[in-house]
Design an enzyme around this catalytic site. Sequence first.
Site, short mmCIF file in Angstrom:
data_model
loop_
_atom_site.label_atom_id
_atom_site.label_comp_id
_atom_site.label_asym_id
_atom_site.label_seq_id
_atom_site.Cartn_x
_atom_site.Cartn_y
_atom_site.Cartn_z
N SER A 156 0.84 -1.19 0.00
CA SER A 156 0.00 0.00 0.00
C SER A 156 0.88 1.25 0.00
CB SER A 156 -0.96 -0.04 1.19
OG SER A 156 -1.94 0.97 1.09
N ASP A 230 -9.16 -6.30 -3.91
CA ASP A 230 -8.75 -5.09 -3.21
C ASP A 230 -9.90 -4.09 -3.22
OD1 ASP A 230 -7.59 -2.68 -2.35
OD2 ASP A 230 -5.65 -3.19 -3.21
N HIS A 261 -7.33 -5.80 0.18
CA HIS A 261 -6.26 -4.82 0.32
C HIS A 261 -5.27 -5.21 1.41
CE1 HIS A 261 -4.29 -1.00 -0.21
NE2 HIS A 261 -4.35 -0.77 1.09
#
Length: 287
Positions: A156, A230, A261
């Site tokens: 991320s 995600d 995610h």
Amino acid sequence: MNVIQALMFTGAAIGGSLLAALYVLQEKLLYHPTIPTRAYDKKPNDYGMDYIDVDLVTQDSVRIHAWLVKQERPKQAPTLVYFHGNAGNIAHRLPDVRQHYQSGFNVLMVSYRGYGSSDGFPTEKGMKMDAAAALEYIRDRNDIVDIERIYLFGRSIGGACAIALASMPGTRDAIRGVIVENTFTSTNDMIDTVLPALRFAKPFNRNNWNSLDAIKNVHVPIMIIRGLLDELVPPDHSMKLLAAASKARFTATHVVENGGHNDTWWQGGSAYRDAITEFLRRIERGD
């Protein structure tokens, strides 16, 4: 002043106040070191991993904390410099890091400024200095690790951190490759997806994390991992990053069909671990 003028004045004042608040508080919207907590509830040895407690000082004199998780024979193993997402702390990533440890890697887990027991407050500029300090530290530990086998890993916003570090002048010869997971092209692009009502404020964003531009200056091999479920980062972000990595020696991808995610590493299972291991082997074979 008539009614229309008064309404226009009031609207402008409210809009200006909102914009000022967003500008001042934008870091609090993006970085969440206290969710679920800033405190460490576990340490690497709770997961059966040997480690060294590390304190680093960045270019702007901020003290940051890290854990160097090391193999029994650490100089015989590759080392990942590990950058986590925007919430929580390095202790929350120990189950994930244990997978990398079981794959035979050393892992330098970096606590950004304002996270965990690190000093300071998180900003894009500061976190880039944190990343540079972490790489400088591990490059100086030839007594413990093989400094010719250093890789960057980021998930991320940690992926944005890894890409930014890999694009910096001088980093090209310090690392062998980059692995990023469920990362985005830029936070401005994420505003379009997550907070479209705030598009008007994008010119005032000082935490843009423009990975789409930065990745164009990465020369080492890059692996992009993405979970198809995600719920935060749109899947086309990974494809745009892949297409922009034109100077990388080679690129690789791995898709986890049921990966969200935050749980792609878990949902990916052994195939996820094997893909990372094969990516490193390919680099070290000189493919």
